[in-house]
Design a protein around this motif. Sequence first.
Motif, mmCIF file in Angstrom:
data_model
loop_
_atom_site.group_PDB
_atom_site.id
_atom_site.type_symbol
_atom_site.label_atom_id
_atom_site.label_comp_id
_atom_site.label_asym_id
_atom_site.label_seq_id
_atom_site.Cartn_x
_atom_site.Cartn_y
_atom_site.Cartn_z
ATOM 1 N N GLY A 34 -2.088 -5.119 -7.336
ATOM 2 C CA GLY A 34 -2.887 -4.020 -7.327
ATOM 3 C C GLY A 34 -1.902 -2.790 -8.051
ATOM 4 O O GLY A 34 -0.903 -2.911 -8.016
ATOM 5 N N ARG A 64 -4.798 -0.723 -1.385
ATOM 6 C CA ARG A 64 -4.814 -1.567 -1.630
ATOM 7 C C ARG A 64 -5.359 -3.032 -1.712
ATOM 8 O O ARG A 64 -6.582 -3.941 -2.180
ATOM 9 C CB ARG A 64 -4.389 -1.855 -3.266
ATOM 10 C CG ARG A 64 -4.471 -0.610 -3.960
ATOM 11 C CD ARG A 64 -5.647 -0.840 -5.100
ATOM 12 N NE ARG A 64 -4.999 0.095 -6.073
ATOM 13 C CZ ARG A 64 -5.235 1.206 -6.108
ATOM 14 N NH1 ARG A 64 -6.551 1.467 -5.543
ATOM 15 N NH2 ARG A 64 -5.198 2.222 -7.755
ATOM 16 N N ASN A 82 0.685 -1.036 -0.074
ATOM 17 C CA ASN A 82 -0.046 0.211 -0.150
ATOM 18 C C ASN A 82 1.155 1.327 0.277
ATOM 19 O O ASN A 82 0.978 2.089 -0.616
ATOM 20 C CB ASN A 82 -0.943 -0.303 1.197
ATOM 21 C CG ASN A 82 -2.340 -1.105 1.275
ATOM 22 O OD1 ASN A 82 -2.714 -1.176 0.428
ATOM 23 N ND2 ASN A 82 -2.346 -1.123 2.332
#
Length: 364
Positions: free
Chosen positions: A144, A127, A120
């Motif tokens: 992601g 994500r 993230n």
Amino acid sequence: MQRAGQKVTFVLPWIHSSLLSSGNTILGQERFESKPYFKAVTRQDSEATAHVFGRQIRVIDTPGLLQSQEQIKTLCVNVLRSSTPCLFLVVVRIEVLQKPEERRIVPIGRPAVGKSLAGNNILGCRRFEHDCDFDVVSTETILGSAEVDGRHITVVDTPGLTEDALNPEELYTVVKKMATEANPGPHAFVIVVRIGKVSEADVQLFQKLPPLLSDHDALKYTMVPFTHGDELRRQSIEDKVQASSCLYELLSRCRWRYHMFDNTQTRDKQQVTKLLNQIDDMVLDNGGEHYSSDSFRTREERSWSQWFSVLLTLMKWVRERAVMKVICEGAAKIYPGMGRTELAVEAAGQSTIIRRTNCRSNMK
């Protein structure tokens, strides 16, 4: 602009540097460092002066426009205060306008080491779930993506490696799946390590994973990010590594490529920029290419080929033994009274010599 005057030219690379430095082209000399690579080489302002067509030209080379906006803004203000004529050039490589550079990153690690949180942080948005027991219960692989510093970044978030996954066969299967999910192949495997006490399972992972990656030529695409760097307090990461033989060996095999995440500074973009720059340097060392997931498939195909070859040899041996047994049984019935009889037997167009004594031993 006067011919005898001094002209100041600003070269402002936009995220990616051009293949040949525009500053060098203007001056007609190699005065600025230039590499055949997308990442901006210039980190700080630098300048060079030369006489070109009867004019004294001063070129100021700057860092990437989108990476050092405040620094460039200050520089431009100072230059505009000068009475010397100046020209601002915004240099853009045409490929950048067409498609951003891709970076596919595969975090590997034990449960709850902070892989999802690190993912993230890299993407700059949430994500992946990263509660304490997410890695333990999840069996899914999640991708992601986001635009970060002019790059298209894809992070392949995977479940943490439990103790059951640390045997060689299971570890190979899991890592192969990770590499395949990042099709056509990851630019970086990142072995995520949490600062703190190293467990026995951690030691097993640090010992078994590097040889596996090395066998498939993936170790040169591998680095080690540490999470929870704030827990080091006054201890340096170097001291921490020196105190742990398994960490020392892990970093040594990864050519001392490591990065530190401070989990109390999740909004600090410089942490991510430094990590991405390290990955860029690693990719540059690998000729600008990503790792090919076919390398794992190649080993699997080779294993199947070897197994199939052994199977064919075994089948041939069994078939020959079965034929010999039938011939020997027939010979024993036809010549029951002979002790050492040689028979010429035509089998499949070849002449085979069989001794009765051998027949009896073969039938036992």
